[in-house]
Design an enzyme around this catalytic site. Structure first.
Site, PDB file in Angstrom:
ATOM      1  N   ASN A 184       0.881  -1.167   0.000  1.00 50.25           N
ATOM      2  CA  ASN A 184       0.000   0.000   0.000  1.00 50.25           C
ATOM      3  C   ASN A 184       0.918   1.216   0.000  1.00 50.25           C
ATOM      4  O   ASN A 184       1.560   1.509   1.009  1.00 50.25           O
ATOM      5  CB  ASN A 184      -0.890  -0.040   1.252  1.00 50.25           C
ATOM      6  CG  ASN A 184      -1.729   1.208   1.390  1.00 50.25           C
ATOM      7  OD1 ASN A 184      -1.679   2.096   0.531  1.00 50.25           O
ATOM      8  ND2 ASN A 184      -2.489   1.294   2.462  1.00 50.25           N
ATOM      9  N   ILE A 243      -8.273   0.613  -7.541  1.00 50.64           N
ATOM     10  CA  ILE A 243      -7.718   1.781  -6.905  1.00 50.64           C
ATOM     11  C   ILE A 243      -7.891   1.704  -5.389  1.00 50.64           C
ATOM     12  O   ILE A 243      -8.756   0.993  -4.886  1.00 50.64           O
ATOM     13  CB  ILE A 243      -8.407   3.091  -7.419  1.00 50.64           C
ATOM     14  CG1 ILE A 243      -9.909   3.036  -7.219  1.00 50.64           C
ATOM     15  CG2 ILE A 243      -8.020   3.386  -8.815  1.00 50.64           C
ATOM     16  CD1 ILE A 243     -10.649   4.327  -7.643  1.00 50.64           C
ATOM     17  N   GLY A 271     -16.650   2.443  -2.343  1.00 48.68           N
ATOM     18  CA  GLY A 271     -17.998   1.957  -2.613  1.00 48.68           C
ATOM     19  C   GLY A 271     -18.452   2.283  -4.030  1.00 48.68           C
ATOM     20  O   GLY A 271     -17.687   2.831  -4.827  1.00 48.68           O
ATOM     21  N   GLY A 313     -14.374  -4.732  -1.766  1.00 49.97           N
ATOM     22  CA  GLY A 313     -14.111  -3.979  -0.537  1.00 49.97           C
ATOM     23  C   GLY A 313     -15.362  -3.643   0.243  1.00 49.97           C
ATOM     24  O   GLY A 313     -15.929  -4.491   0.944  1.00 49.97           O
ATOM     25  N   CYS A 340       0.790   5.720   1.813  1.00 53.93           N
ATOM     26  CA  CYS A 340       1.244   6.395   3.033  1.00 53.93           C
ATOM     27  C   CYS A 340       2.276   7.464   2.716  1.00 53.93           C
ATOM     28  O   CYS A 340       3.064   7.315   1.799  1.00 53.93           O
ATOM     29  CB  CYS A 340       1.923   5.416   3.973  1.00 53.93           C
ATOM     30  SG  CYS A 340       1.018   3.952   4.186  1.00 53.93           S
TER      31      CYS A 340
END
Ligand SMILES: Cc1cc2nc3c(=O)[nH]c(=O)nc-3n(C[C@H](O)[C@H](O)[C@H](O)COP(=O)(O)O)c2cc1C
Length: 307
Positions: free
Chosen positions: A131, A195, A221, A269, A134
């Protein structure tokens, strides 16, 4: 000839997945939370909640807001840290025989490398997903995922440390997503996933203040599906490595759209919060669609919208 068992398998580097339906990091906990809803062994791969070197408490509440067709979260990457993940969470997943991809996060290249090195050779870890959303604290807080050379650099550094299949997860908060994908491919990634969430916020008209304690959060979503689909379509042209589509996938029809756009696999997700059986239903829906369309292997469908 009737095709009742279409081939859904795919490879990510050296990792063979039986089907392309994975869980998206942070939305499926460490797997156990979903055991009464989903046969974990039948999921293409479980991508676990993002793990850092040391445990993180995350942001103060409120850290979730419902929006039209989606949600905003500012969990702040709360997690148990890599040692507790390996000793407390992974043994359970091993008993389920599922493929486990560990989503990792760090504030510096060294932290990503230390995580990769700690996960090397650990039984039950089948791959790593970086990921890179950050901020790099050493480089003034610019997110790795918003700067091509930093994204290439962190990927290449981790690539040197591990032979585990390496997926790099891209942020949509960039101008040219294709360039980011190309950079991590050059860095040695086996696949890109995209994404991550889009940056958003909500304001309460009652308190007249931002709702999230963190002010801004990540939007996910169904609201982000068209953006994610467009980005997958653009990235699929730019790289040769597999593309994993993520963003608002709620039904099997959504998943098929991403595959037609060029995704070899997909991650589910926010839909897990609405329908905890979503991953199973999506996998079955894809299978039925292939049977109906008389398509013997999902590979035939990947990127068909471009041809
Ligand atoms: C509550 C929550 C926690 C998340 N935590 C992580 C995380 O730890 N690491 C990560 O890479 N993405 C994380 N994400 C992003 C999701 O994995 C996914 O990329 C994003 O939500 C878009 O997909 P969706 O629209 O299907 O939810 C999180 C998303 C949500 C909603």
């Amino acid at each position: 000839m009737a095709i009742n068992t279409p081939d859904l398998s795919l490879n990510i580097g050296s990792l063979r997945l039986p089907n392309p339906v994975m869980t998206a990091s942070g939305t499926f906990g460490y797997g156990k939370e979903f055991e009464s809803f989903v046969d974990l062994g039948s999921v293409g791969a479980v991508v676990v909640k993002g793990i850092s070197l040391l445990p993180r408490p995350g942001n103060p509440p409120p850290r979730i807001v419902e929006t039209a067709c989606g949600m905003l979260n500012a969990i702040g990457l709360e997690n148990v840290g890599v040692e507790r993940f390996v000793s407390e969470k992974l043994p359970y997943l091993r008993t389920k025989g599922c493929r486990v991809i560990v989503n990792v996060l760090g504030d510096s290249i060294e932290e990503y490398c230390q995580l990769a090195s700690r996960l090397n050779g650990v039984e039950g870890v089948n791959g790593i997903e970086l990921n890179i959303s950050c901020p790099n604290v050493k480089k003034g807080g610019v997110a790795f995922g918003t700067n091509e050379s930093m994204a290439r650099e962190v990927t290449a550094a981790v690539r040197k440390i591990t032979r585990l299949p390496l997926i790099v997860k891209l942020s949509p908060n960039v101008t040219d997503i294709g360039a980011m994908a190309k950079a991590v491919e050059e860095g040695g990634a086996d696949a890109v996933s995209l994404i991550n969430t889009l940056i958003g916020m909500a304001i309460s008209i009652k308190t007249k203040k931002p709702v999230l304690a963190n002010t801004i959060g990540g939007l996910s979503g169904p609201a982000i599906k068209p953006v994610a689909l467009r980005m997958v379509f653009q990235v699929a042209d730019r790289v040769k490595i597999p593309v994993i589509g993520i963003g608002g996938i709620t039904t099997w029809q959504d998943a098929i759209e991403f595959i037609l756009a060029g995704a070899s696999a997909i991650q589910v997700g926010t839909a897990n919060f609405i329908n905890p059986r979503a991953v199973d239903e999506i996998r079955l829906g894809i299978t039925n669609y292939l049977v109906q369309e008389k398509i013997g292997a999902i590979q035939e469908l990947i990127g068909a919208a471009k041809r």
